[in-house]
Design a protein around this motif. Structure first.
Motif, PDB file in Angstrom:
ATOM      1  N   ASP A 116      54.695 -73.033 -27.290  1.00 26.20           N
ATOM      2  CA  ASP A 116      55.737 -73.754 -26.964  1.00 26.20           C
ATOM      3  C   ASP A 116      55.802 -73.883 -25.429  1.00 26.20           C
ATOM      4  O   ASP A 116      55.239 -73.262 -24.612  1.00 26.20           O
ATOM      5  N   ARG A 117      56.547 -75.219 -25.034  1.00 26.73           N
ATOM      6  CA  ARG A 117      56.521 -75.602 -23.523  1.00 26.73           C
ATOM      7  C   ARG A 117      58.022 -75.592 -23.122  1.00 26.73           C
ATOM      8  O   ARG A 117      58.779 -75.795 -24.014  1.00 26.73           O
ATOM      9  N   LEU A 118      58.183 -74.783 -22.068  1.00 30.11           N
ATOM     10  CA  LEU A 118      59.500 -74.385 -21.372  1.00 30.11           C
ATOM     11  C   LEU A 118      59.679 -75.579 -20.385  1.00 30.11           C
ATOM     12  O   LEU A 118      58.876 -75.312 -19.289  1.00 30.11           O
ATOM     13  N   THR A 119      60.562 -76.415 -20.405  1.00 28.91           N
ATOM     14  CA  THR A 119      60.891 -77.388 -19.240  1.00 28.91           C
ATOM     15  C   THR A 119      62.328 -77.342 -18.859  1.00 28.91           C
ATOM     16  O   THR A 119      63.321 -77.137 -19.501  1.00 28.91           O
ATOM     17  N   ILE A 120      62.507 -77.111 -17.423  1.00 30.27           N
ATOM     18  CA  ILE A 120      63.845 -76.808 -16.942  1.00 30.27           C
ATOM     19  C   ILE A 120      64.223 -78.389 -16.172  1.00 30.27           C
ATOM     20  O   ILE A 120      63.425 -79.017 -15.316  1.00 30.27           O
ATOM     21  N   LEU A 121      65.137 -78.945 -16.213  1.00 32.69           N
ATOM     22  CA  LEU A 121      65.502 -80.377 -16.101  1.00 32.69           C
ATOM     23  C   LEU A 121      66.895 -80.673 -15.216  1.00 32.69           C
ATOM     24  O   LEU A 121      67.869 -79.607 -15.512  1.00 32.69           O
ATOM     25  N   ASN A 122      67.088 -81.452 -14.690  1.00 34.37           N
ATOM     26  CA  ASN A 122      68.327 -81.552 -13.928  1.00 34.37           C
ATOM     27  C   ASN A 122      69.032 -82.401 -15.351  1.00 34.37           C
ATOM     28  O   ASN A 122      68.699 -83.521 -15.628  1.00 34.37           O
ATOM     29  N   PRO A 123      70.364 -81.966 -15.393  1.00 34.17           N
ATOM     30  CA  PRO A 123      70.990 -82.482 -16.671  1.00 34.17           C
ATOM     31  C   PRO A 123      71.671 -84.133 -16.367  1.00 34.17           C
ATOM     32  O   PRO A 123      72.042 -84.780 -16.964  1.00 34.17           O
ATOM     33  N   ALA A 124      71.877 -84.320 -14.980  1.00 33.45           N
ATOM     34  CA  ALA A 124      72.352 -85.676 -14.504  1.00 33.45           C
ATOM     35  C   ALA A 124      71.624 -86.145 -13.352  1.00 33.45           C
ATOM     36  O   ALA A 124      71.872 -86.265 -12.058  1.00 33.45           O
ATOM     37  N   PRO A 125      70.273 -86.661 -13.517  1.00 33.73           N
ATOM     38  CA  PRO A 125      69.330 -87.360 -12.588  1.00 33.73           C
ATOM     39  C   PRO A 125      70.002 -88.619 -11.852  1.00 33.73           C
ATOM     40  O   PRO A 125      71.011 -89.177 -12.659  1.00 33.73           O
ATOM     41  N   LYS A 126      69.459 -88.928 -10.905  1.00 29.91           N
ATOM     42  CA  LYS A 126      69.950 -90.368 -10.383  1.00 29.91           C
ATOM     43  C   LYS A 126      69.725 -91.673 -11.419  1.00 29.91           C
ATOM     44  O   LYS A 126      70.617 -92.610 -11.632  1.00 29.91           O
ATOM     45  N   ASP A 127      68.750 -91.643 -12.391  1.00 28.81           N
ATOM     46  CA  ASP A 127      68.636 -92.504 -13.297  1.00 28.81           C
ATOM     47  C   ASP A 127      68.270 -91.800 -14.737  1.00 28.81           C
ATOM     48  O   ASP A 127      67.623 -90.998 -14.933  1.00 28.81           O
ATOM     49  N   SER A 128      69.193 -92.189 -15.427  1.00 28.74           N
ATOM     50  CA  SER A 128      69.476 -91.531 -16.940  1.00 28.74           C
ATOM     51  C   SER A 128      68.137 -91.448 -17.633  1.00 28.74           C
ATOM     52  O   SER A 128      68.153 -90.731 -18.596  1.00 28.74           O
ATOM     53  N   THR A 129      67.579 -92.727 -17.366  1.00 28.01           N
ATOM     54  CA  THR A 129      66.236 -92.823 -18.209  1.00 28.01           C
ATOM     55  C   THR A 129      64.892 -92.215 -17.720  1.00 28.01           C
ATOM     56  O   THR A 129      63.858 -92.485 -18.161  1.00 28.01           O
ATOM     57  N   THR A 130      65.047 -91.548 -16.609  1.00 31.64           N
ATOM     58  CA  THR A 130      63.945 -91.064 -15.659  1.00 31.64           C
ATOM     59  C   THR A 130      64.272 -89.570 -15.638  1.00 31.64           C
ATOM     60  O   THR A 130      65.086 -89.095 -14.482  1.00 31.64           O
ATOM     61  N   PRO A 131      64.040 -88.654 -16.500  1.00 33.17           N
ATOM     62  CA  PRO A 131      64.313 -87.170 -16.234  1.00 33.17           C
ATOM     63  C   PRO A 131      63.409 -86.760 -14.811  1.00 33.17           C
ATOM     64  O   PRO A 131      62.503 -87.048 -14.631  1.00 33.17           O
ATOM     65  N   GLU A 132      64.241 -85.607 -14.346  1.00 29.56           N
ATOM     66  CA  GLU A 132      63.803 -85.077 -13.078  1.00 29.56           C
ATOM     67  C   GLU A 132      63.592 -83.340 -13.532  1.00 29.56           C
ATOM     68  O   GLU A 132      64.448 -82.710 -13.944  1.00 29.56           O
ATOM     69  N   GLU A 133      62.197 -83.217 -13.307  1.00 31.09           N
ATOM     70  CA  GLU A 133      61.980 -81.681 -13.721  1.00 31.09           C
ATOM     71  C   GLU A 133      62.095 -80.850 -12.406  1.00 31.09           C
ATOM     72  O   GLU A 133      61.507 -81.231 -11.518  1.00 31.09           O
ATOM     73  N   TYR A 134      62.491 -79.662 -12.760  1.00 29.38           N
ATOM     74  CA  TYR A 134      62.329 -78.660 -11.993  1.00 29.38           C
ATOM     75  C   TYR A 134      61.207 -77.837 -12.275  1.00 29.38           C
ATOM     76  O   TYR A 134      60.546 -77.342 -11.088  1.00 29.38           O
ATOM     77  N   SER A 135      60.795 -77.946 -13.362  1.00 24.58           N
ATOM     78  CA  SER A 135      59.473 -76.931 -13.622  1.00 24.58           C
ATOM     79  C   SER A 135      59.229 -77.367 -15.270  1.00 24.58           C
ATOM     80  O   SER A 135      60.121 -77.735 -16.189  1.00 24.58           O
ATOM     81  N   SER A 136      57.807 -77.171 -15.577  1.00 22.03           N
ATOM     82  CA  SER A 136      57.633 -77.329 -16.999  1.00 22.03           C
ATOM     83  C   SER A 136      56.213 -76.491 -17.240  1.00 22.03           C
ATOM     84  O   SER A 136      55.324 -76.680 -16.565  1.00 22.03           O
ATOM     85  N   HIS A 137      56.174 -75.596 -18.176  1.00 19.21           N
ATOM     86  CA  HIS A 137      55.081 -74.878 -18.155  1.00 19.21           C
ATOM     87  C   HIS A 137      54.923 -74.537 -19.815  1.00 19.21           C
ATOM     88  O   HIS A 137      55.909 -74.142 -20.465  1.00 19.21           O
ATOM     89  N   VAL A 138      53.611 -74.176 -20.448  1.00 17.36           N
ATOM     90  CA  VAL A 138      53.370 -73.625 -21.637  1.00 17.36           C
ATOM     91  C   VAL A 138      53.508 -72.281 -21.604  1.00 17.36           C
ATOM     92  O   VAL A 138      53.170 -71.437 -20.612  1.00 17.36           O
ATOM     93  N   LEU A 139      54.242 -71.639 -22.465  1.00 16.41           N
ATOM     94  CA  LEU A 139      54.360 -70.352 -22.341  1.00 16.41           C
ATOM     95  C   LEU A 139      53.271 -69.634 -22.687  1.00 16.41           C
ATOM     96  O   LEU A 139      52.436 -69.828 -23.691  1.00 16.41           O
ATOM     97  N   THR A 140      52.650 -68.334 -21.869  1.00 18.19           N
ATOM     98  CA  THR A 140      51.900 -67.383 -22.035  1.00 18.19           C
ATOM     99  C   THR A 140      51.980 -66.411 -23.032  1.00 18.19           C
ATOM    100  O   THR A 140      51.179 -65.692 -23.272  1.00 18.19           O
ATOM    101  N   GLU A 141      53.372 -66.101 -23.080  1.00 18.40           N
ATOM    102  CA  GLU A 141      53.868 -64.875 -23.795  1.00 18.40           C
ATOM    103  C   GLU A 141      53.603 -65.033 -24.974  1.00 18.40           C
ATOM    104  O   GLU A 141      53.572 -66.210 -25.946  1.00 18.40           O
ATOM    105  N   PRO A 142      53.431 -63.719 -25.727  1.00 21.78           N
ATOM    106  CA  PRO A 142      52.944 -63.733 -27.087  1.00 21.78           C
ATOM    107  C   PRO A 142      53.933 -64.526 -28.064  1.00 21.78           C
ATOM    108  O   PRO A 142      53.593 -65.179 -29.025  1.00 21.78           O
TER     109      PRO A 142
END
Length: 411
Positions: free
Chosen positions: A225-251
């Motif tokens: 699974d991938r965990l992605t953390i986003l801004n819920p209200a970026p300047k443009d609603s059609t363009t997501p703004e990510e704070y981080s995104s990575h594939v989980l390495t935990e079991p």
């Protein structure tokens, strides 16, 4: 002086034809609009919210119940209890169950949520769960509406700032006036191609806070699974703004069952299921996606696990116990076994559904201060969510909402 122009027979026929075309166009618009299939009955008078009792009642009994299959939790707003079933949202007197207002359409409900004294009702048409209406919770009056492409099934949740509508292919965040602040995932007709960071992913779970949105997703060619953390209200609603995104390495990220439990301004807490080599756990991450704490659980969360946010804590109903988490750090505060669902606050105490009624707990320590007897009818071990309107407790079990009033049943 010029002579006045005379209308010819051709002028009259042209005017009649234009008027007919306008009438036909108006009829077509009305036929295809939501107004044609909508029935709205607003409240004749507003119910005054009853005061919360200073002391907890010593007993409760069932007052009434109604079908509530389209809601996600027990809903009580102001002086009104709300049920959602089929294609109808109904505001009810919390003591008698009588209808105060009704909003009905000729298409089925996808789900109902509430926030800021309003009820958010989403309906399904040929574009998925795309038709959303904002209702005044006390009167049932329609405030505004929105429409956009959505999945055929969505789960809605409210965080105190935004409303999250989550489907398996896409999600949207809405402000209190239903203006969209973010779309994420599949876009049916993107104006600007490649604005989404990834494509073809399945959205598993998501939760939002005032300034952060966390999404768990499964993407093609990724083994976890991938965990992605986003801004819920970026300047443009059609363009997501990510704070981080990575594939989980935990079991727990490589097996099914992981979910986002809660989000704060600085942290995210996930449930990671156990594997052959690891126990199930609550895993806490910072906004960069770094794991900063883990809390092992004695058993897995059930499929019926529910999370609620009250005051300064989150409460995780695991399926047979209740765990309180600090609302900022997500450190476990306390846990109690043998409960039936999520709590509500009343008279400074946390009321929790238990087998023989309601347990009153100290919100800080989880210590039981009272046991309130109450007999449930037609209960089949479904998870329970609680809410309250004054002294009346609203208890949603399965697809039914039950109202509980102080005192013992007399018949």
């Amino acid at each position: 002086m010029l002579a006045p122009e005379r209308r010819t027979r051709a002028d009259v026929l042209t005017a009649v034809a234009i008027a007919a075309l306008v009438a036909i166009a108006a009829a077509v618009v009305w036929w295809h609009s939501g107004v044609r299939g909508t029935q709205s009955v607003t409240a004749a008078e507003t119910l005054t919210p009853p005061p919360t009792p200073e002391q907890l009642p010593t007993a409760y009994s069932e007052l009434w119940h109604a079908a509530d299959g389209a809601a996600f939790r027990a809903i009580g707003v102001g002086g009104v209890a709300v049920t959602a079933e089929g294609n109808t949202v109904t505001g009810r007197n919390p003591v008698s169950g009588e209808q105060v207002w009704k909003y009905q359409r000729d298409i089925p409900l996808c789900g109902v949520e509430f926030q800021f004294g309003t009820v958010i009702a989403t309906y399904r048409d040929d574009r998925g769960c795309s038709q959303t209406t904002l209702l005044n919770a006390e009167t049932g009056a329609r405030l505004t509406a929105r429409s956009s492409y959505m999945d055929d099934s969505v789960k809605m949740s409210a965080d105190g700032t935004y409303v999250l509508a989550l489907g398996k292919d896409r999600l949207e965040m809405w402000r209190s006036d239903l203006v969209r602040t973010l779309e994420y995932g599949y876009v049916d007709a993107p104006v600007n191609p490649r604005t989404q960071p990834r494509s073809g992913c399945t959205l598993i779970s998501a939760a939002s806070g005032a300034s952060r949105l966390a999404v768990l997703e499964q993407c093609p060619k990724e083994t976890a699974d991938r965990l992605t953390i986003l801004n819920p209200a970026p300047k443009d609603s059609t363009t997501p703004e990510e704070y981080s995104s990575h594939v989980l390495t935990e079991p727990g990220g490589t097996v099914s069952g992981a979910r986002v439990l809660a989000v704060s301004d600085s942290r995210v807490v996930l449930y990671l299921p156990g594997t052959q080599s690891s126990a199930p756990q609550f895993a806490v991450y910072d906004l960069s996606g770094n794991r900063i704490a883990t809390h092992q659980l004695s058993g897995p969360l059930s499929d019926n696990a529910v999370v609620s946010h009250l005051s300064s804590a989150y409460y995780v109903f695991t399926g047979d116990s209740l765990v309180a988490l600090n609302a900022t750090t997500f450190d476990p505060l306390w846990g109690i076994p043998r409960v039936l669902g999520t709590p509500t606050l009343m008279s400074g105490k946390l009321l929790v559904p238990v087998v023989d009624g309601l347990a009153a707990l100290d919100p800080t320590t989880g210590a039981q201060t009272a046991r309130i007897p109450m007999q449930r009818t037609n209960y089949h071990n479904e998870p329970i969510t609680l809410n309250s309107v004054g002294p009346t407790i609203l208890e949603r079990r399965g697809t039914e909402l039950y109202a509980l009033g102080p005192g013992q049943r007399t018949s």
